[in-house]
Design a protein around this motif. Sequence first.
Motif, short mmCIF file in Angstrom:
data_model
loop_
_atom_site.label_atom_id
_atom_site.label_comp_id
_atom_site.label_asym_id
_atom_site.label_seq_id
_atom_site.Cartn_x
_atom_site.Cartn_y
_atom_site.Cartn_z
N THR A 91 41.34 -29.43 86.21
CA THR A 91 41.91 -30.75 86.50
C THR A 91 40.99 -31.48 87.46
O THR A 91 40.65 -30.93 88.53
CB THR A 91 43.30 -30.62 87.14
OG1 THR A 91 44.17 -29.91 86.27
CG2 THR A 91 43.89 -31.99 87.43
N VAL A 92 40.56 -32.67 87.09
CA VAL A 92 39.74 -33.49 87.99
C VAL A 92 40.65 -34.13 89.02
O VAL A 92 41.57 -34.89 88.68
CB VAL A 92 38.96 -34.56 87.21
CG1 VAL A 92 38.19 -35.46 88.18
CG2 VAL A 92 38.00 -33.91 86.23
N ASP A 103 40.04 -28.96 90.26
CA ASP A 103 40.93 -27.81 90.44
C ASP A 103 40.60 -26.81 89.34
O ASP A 103 40.96 -27.00 88.17
CB ASP A 103 42.38 -28.29 90.35
CG ASP A 103 43.36 -27.31 90.97
OD1 ASP A 103 42.94 -26.19 91.33
OD2 ASP A 103 44.55 -27.67 91.10
N LYS A 104 39.89 -25.73 89.69
CA LYS A 104 39.39 -24.75 88.72
C LYS A 104 40.46 -23.72 88.38
O LYS A 104 41.14 -23.22 89.26
CB LYS A 104 38.16 -24.03 89.30
CG LYS A 104 37.49 -23.08 88.31
CD LYS A 104 36.32 -22.34 88.96
CE LYS A 104 36.74 -21.04 89.62
NZ LYS A 104 37.20 -20.01 88.65
N LEU A 125 32.46 -29.78 82.56
CA LEU A 125 32.49 -31.08 83.22
C LEU A 125 31.33 -31.96 82.79
O LEU A 125 31.50 -33.18 82.62
CB LEU A 125 32.47 -30.89 84.74
CG LEU A 125 33.72 -30.24 85.34
CD1 LEU A 125 33.49 -29.92 86.81
CD2 LEU A 125 34.94 -31.14 85.18
N ARG A 126 30.15 -31.39 82.64
CA ARG A 126 29.00 -32.20 82.20
C ARG A 126 29.32 -32.87 80.86
O ARG A 126 28.93 -34.02 80.64
CB ARG A 126 27.75 -31.33 82.08
CG ARG A 126 27.09 -31.00 83.41
CD ARG A 126 25.86 -30.14 83.20
NE ARG A 126 25.12 -29.96 84.44
CZ ARG A 126 24.04 -29.20 84.56
NH1 ARG A 126 23.57 -28.54 83.50
NH2 ARG A 126 23.41 -29.09 85.72
N LYS A 127 30.00 -32.15 79.99
CA LYS A 127 30.32 -32.70 78.67
C LYS A 127 31.49 -33.66 78.74
O LYS A 127 31.42 -34.78 78.22
CB LYS A 127 30.61 -31.56 77.69
CG LYS A 127 29.43 -30.64 77.44
CD LYS A 127 29.84 -29.44 76.59
CE LYS A 127 28.71 -28.44 76.45
NZ LYS A 127 29.13 -27.22 75.68
N SER A 128 32.59 -33.25 79.37
CA SER A 128 33.80 -34.07 79.36
C SER A 128 33.65 -35.35 80.17
O SER A 128 34.24 -36.38 79.83
CB SER A 128 34.99 -33.27 79.87
OG SER A 128 34.82 -32.91 81.24
N MET A 148 37.02 -27.03 93.89
CA MET A 148 35.57 -26.90 93.90
C MET A 148 34.95 -28.28 93.83
O MET A 148 35.46 -29.18 93.15
CB MET A 148 35.10 -26.04 92.72
CG MET A 148 33.62 -25.72 92.75
SD MET A 148 33.17 -24.49 91.51
CE MET A 148 31.38 -24.59 91.62
N LEU A 149 33.83 -28.47 94.55
CA LEU A 149 33.17 -29.77 94.65
C LEU A 149 31.86 -29.79 93.88
O LEU A 149 31.10 -28.81 93.90
CB LEU A 149 32.90 -30.11 96.11
CG LEU A 149 34.10 -30.17 97.04
CD1 LEU A 149 33.64 -30.52 98.46
CD2 LEU A 149 35.14 -31.16 96.56
#
Length: 297
Positions: A91-92, A103-104, A125-128, A148-149
Amino acid sequence: MTRAVPPLPPRDGVPASRLWLPAGDWPDLLAFLVARFPHLDADVWRARFAGGEVLDELGQPLGADTPYAAGRCLHYFRDVPPERVVPFAETVLYRDERLVAVDKPHFLASIPSGKHLHETLLMRLRKSLNLPDLTPIHRLDRETAGVMLFCADPAHRGAYQTLFAERRVAKTYEALVHYRPGLTLPARHCSRLVERDDSFVMHEVDGEPNSETRIELIAARGDIAHLRLSPATGKKHQLRAHLAALGAPIVNDRWYPRLLPDGPDDYARPLKLVARAIAFTDPLDGAPRRFESARTL
């Protein structure tokens, strides 16, 4: 002196591996790569050459019989077997032009490593988010869930990483542990953690402490306790090793206090550890930042 070579564009979000050729007398690139990676059969490299997957500094395909030349730079893309899809979503929590907070879920690796490539938080994340230059500012164990940042702009990554290096980030974790009667809480646990010679796990040894964790009791029921953990340092597996050393290992931990045989993930038994919150002052605009995980234990 190694000259600067710009990175190649990623393929399907995966960056190319880079290899500088050392001094040596191999007749051609195939001979060198077979010697450099003895776990890979020569036919694997022949197939990669045939498929145009071994490239020069400019991204041009090279042949297996290309004469070996020390000092040049090769690029190649990792060939990873099909990965098991981790059936949990991230979740971003926050996103701007510099910073992404996520949120991993449990069981999802933070970054590509070993047998995990596409099924990692970074690659997802790079893709989405369509952010090919996204990079992690810190890391979480694959088994650990929570905040996680990531940095979306490589020019600013160093400023955020400096916060962690200078201990200007307040990190809070929560865990369910096997509660040991007589454990006095709250407590501040300090020790010297080093990696074992015979495995990748950490253990405590005599010497100057290099790790520190504050431990507080949130609630206890029977032989299970809910703890709040505030690490002042960021050693590998610090919380897991500290709690195991205190006789209160985290529920479902397969590595501490005893390393269990490797096996498939049991999604019904996640490690009961979550990175609950991260707070800091943004080094670029001075704004207070706080991100909190919604995951439960």
